[in-house]
Write a protein that holds these residues in place. Sequence first.
Motif, mmCIF file in Angstrom:
data_model
loop_
_atom_site.group_PDB
_atom_site.id
_atom_site.type_symbol
_atom_site.label_atom_id
_atom_site.label_comp_id
_atom_site.label_asym_id
_atom_site.label_seq_id
_atom_site.Cartn_x
_atom_site.Cartn_y
_atom_site.Cartn_z
ATOM 1 N N ILE A 37 32.427 27.696 -114.042
ATOM 2 C CA ILE A 37 32.140 26.359 -114.562
ATOM 3 C C ILE A 37 32.191 26.341 -116.087
ATOM 4 N N LEU A 38 31.684 27.401 -116.718
ATOM 5 C CA LEU A 38 31.569 27.418 -118.173
ATOM 6 C C LEU A 38 32.845 27.849 -118.888
ATOM 7 N N ILE A 39 33.659 28.687 -118.267
ATOM 8 C CA ILE A 39 34.730 29.366 -118.997
ATOM 9 C C ILE A 39 36.135 29.002 -118.542
ATOM 10 N N VAL A 40 36.351 28.845 -117.245
ATOM 11 C CA VAL A 40 37.715 28.681 -116.731
ATOM 12 C C VAL A 40 38.249 27.293 -117.063
ATOM 13 N N PRO A 41 39.463 27.191 -117.615
ATOM 14 C CA PRO A 41 40.062 25.884 -117.917
ATOM 15 C C PRO A 41 40.642 25.252 -116.661
ATOM 16 N N ASP A 42 40.899 23.970 -116.733
ATOM 17 C CA ASP A 42 41.529 23.277 -115.614
ATOM 18 C C ASP A 42 43.012 23.133 -115.909
ATOM 19 N N THR A 43 43.831 23.961 -115.264
ATOM 20 C CA THR A 43 45.287 23.881 -115.445
ATOM 21 C C THR A 43 45.840 22.962 -114.379
ATOM 22 N N GLY A 44 45.570 21.677 -114.506
ATOM 23 C CA GLY A 44 45.925 20.711 -113.475
ATOM 24 C C GLY A 44 47.387 20.358 -113.467
ATOM 25 N N LYS A 45 47.736 19.474 -112.529
ATOM 26 C CA LYS A 45 49.148 19.158 -112.304
ATOM 27 C C LYS A 45 49.767 18.389 -113.465
ATOM 28 N N ASN A 46 48.953 17.707 -114.258
ATOM 29 C CA ASN A 46 49.501 16.909 -115.345
ATOM 30 C C ASN A 46 49.654 17.687 -116.643
ATOM 31 N N GLN A 105 38.432 22.492 -110.092
ATOM 32 C CA GLN A 105 37.618 21.816 -109.085
ATOM 33 C C GLN A 105 37.667 22.550 -107.747
ATOM 34 N N LEU A 106 38.856 23.007 -107.374
ATOM 35 C CA LEU A 106 38.988 23.743 -106.119
ATOM 36 C C LEU A 106 38.255 25.076 -106.176
ATOM 37 N N LEU A 107 38.329 25.761 -107.319
ATOM 38 C CA LEU A 107 37.622 27.034 -107.470
ATOM 39 C C LEU A 107 36.112 26.848 -107.356
ATOM 40 N N VAL A 108 35.589 25.827 -108.016
ATOM 41 C CA VAL A 108 34.152 25.572 -107.976
ATOM 42 C C VAL A 108 33.706 25.254 -106.551
ATOM 43 N N PHE A 143 29.382 36.678 -86.573
ATOM 44 C CA PHE A 143 30.809 36.371 -86.504
ATOM 45 C C PHE A 143 31.096 35.015 -87.137
ATOM 46 N N VAL A 144 30.242 34.031 -86.855
ATOM 47 C CA VAL A 144 30.426 32.685 -87.397
ATOM 48 C C VAL A 144 30.279 32.690 -88.913
ATOM 49 N N PHE A 145 29.261 33.387 -89.419
ATOM 50 C CA PHE A 145 29.064 33.447 -90.870
ATOM 51 C C PHE A 145 30.256 34.101 -91.568
ATOM 52 N N ILE A 146 30.787 35.166 -90.973
ATOM 53 C CA ILE A 146 31.934 35.845 -91.580
ATOM 54 C C ILE A 146 33.163 34.940 -91.571
ATOM 55 N N LEU A 147 33.351 34.197 -90.478
ATOM 56 C CA LEU A 147 34.474 33.256 -90.428
ATOM 57 C C LEU A 147 34.305 32.149 -91.459
ATOM 58 N N LEU A 148 33.080 31.633 -91.601
ATOM 59 C CA LEU A 148 32.835 30.578 -92.586
ATOM 60 C C LEU A 148 33.088 31.085 -94.005
ATOM 61 N N PHE A 149 32.678 32.315 -94.272
ATOM 62 C CA PHE A 149 32.961 32.888 -95.588
ATOM 63 C C PHE A 149 34.465 33.006 -95.806
ATOM 64 N N THR A 150 35.176 33.458 -94.787
ATOM 65 C CA THR A 150 36.624 33.612 -94.900
ATOM 66 C C THR A 150 37.302 32.279 -95.187
ATOM 67 N N VAL A 151 36.865 31.232 -94.495
ATOM 68 C CA VAL A 151 37.454 29.905 -94.695
ATOM 69 C C VAL A 151 37.190 29.406 -96.109
ATOM 70 N N THR A 152 35.943 29.457 -96.549
ATOM 71 C CA THR A 152 35.586 28.906 -97.860
ATOM 72 C C THR A 152 36.144 29.750 -99.002
ATOM 73 N N HIS A 153 36.137 31.055 -98.845
ATOM 74 C CA HIS A 153 36.678 31.935 -99.881
ATOM 75 C C HIS A 153 38.191 31.781 -99.988
ATOM 76 N N SER A 154 38.866 31.654 -98.857
ATOM 77 C CA SER A 154 40.326 31.598 -98.853
ATOM 78 C C SER A 154 40.870 30.270 -99.353
ATOM 79 N N MET A 155 40.073 29.215 -99.299
ATOM 80 C CA MET A 155 40.584 27.893 -99.648
ATOM 81 C C MET A 155 40.969 27.781 -101.123
#
Length: 478
Positions: free
Chosen positions: A452-461, A334-337, A371-383
């Motif tokens: 969305i199609l391939i990566v599994p969800d390796t969640g906390k449970n 979910q976080l990756l998506v 500058f703002v667009f690059i910062l926004l990309f950095t924030v969203t990509h890094s999360m």
Amino acid sequence: MKNRTEENADSLLTREMENIPFGMKKFKSSRWLQYLAVIGTNVAIISTGMHYGWPSNAVPLLTNGTYRFTLTKTEASWLVSMTFIGDAIGSLIAVASVKPLGRKRLILLSSPTLAISWLLLALGPSQAYFFVGRLLGGTVDGMVFSIVPPYLNEIADVEIRGFMGAINMCSFAFGMAAINWLALFVTLDTVGYLAAGGALSVLLMVPFLPESPQYSLWTNDVAGARSSLRKLRGKTDVEEELNEIAAGISVDGRGNKLVDILLRKRLRRCLLVLFVLNWTTNLSGAAAIQAYSKTMFDKGNFMSASSANAVYYAVFCVSSMFSPLVVDRFGRKQLLVASAGLAIVPLLGNGVFLLVKSWQVDTSRVDFLEFVFILLFTVTHSMALYTLPVAIVAEIFPSDLKTVAMCILNVSFGVISTGVVLLFNWTYYSYGGYVPFFIFGGCLTVGLVFIILIVPDTGKNRSQDENSQWNDEESVSR
């Protein structure tokens, strides 16, 4: 039944815990040793991150004729590339040496090697010393990222495994940011001395850590695995977890070569996930944006390039801490998506802005948008997209193949990142600044679909055993 030696060990550990003051018993039986492992191993990762952040301020100094020797732009580009070459070499070294030496010993070996690499950059009288120093730094980076994520994944409790996996890339980001901040106040040589001292501090913590229980069982050292688990969990009764780990290793087999991954259907699925995550993360253009951030900021009129670069790395460092704080509350997928979906917007937005600017439209009043667009990309990509792929790869592969998987991840990272940087340089200067951003935005859109199609969800449970054992009939996108 336990033998007399095991009973004596149980009795000794029990007496030791009884002698601890009441207020410290909870601390003794908690995860303090696991957190010490995070700190000790990530000091090495911070140092390797500093190697990747070093060129942004060093290359201009080395090419403008004010340093003790001068490089041409071609020589400087090769100097930057040495870490990527070393990364591939270090990954292969880790694969070849992990079984005879173990993860802990390799982490310890990284400390003096990193210190030597930094001293070569601080003291080297000629460019040859710098090339060797950069190559050594990249080699250790390949070793560390092949060893540390699997090690932390194997010693961690399931409730904090996501945090301990994601924190590695946060430390790497901090290293990149720290060296750019230091460069504002001290000389290039002083940065090398400080980084060498930091690398040696690994030796103050890692010697006190136990070896991975999985590695001990992998080498048929059952007593060592039991001892490690007792230290890590702070209790004597670890037989249930020990049996689960042993069963997982028995099911997964004891191979450690690429052929084991290619010949088994389930492991090929894991390999596909690895490539999807790696390609999506790197084809989003993050490496190129980091390498050319100061160049792009230099074209703006609202802030100096040095100040903008310092702000950029501060935002990069802080935003990379998001996923470690929330990853064990939400699913990795979910976080990756969310991260990939949000990061597409600033990439395409900056592409549109630079396209309009190329039409000779007066954008002086809104030059800050780039500058703002690059910062926004950095924030969203890094999360998540920046921090989680390494953690997920360490979770889904069996213990005896984790190092091989991380080797593949590191080698492909070096190849893709080099290509992305070269692509950015070519398209940005030959066709216009908007072209690479449209390309990166398109690649990230395609990558989002594959996540969305391939990566599994390796969640906390999901336990470590569940994460690394999908049935052949099971869909990889579960």
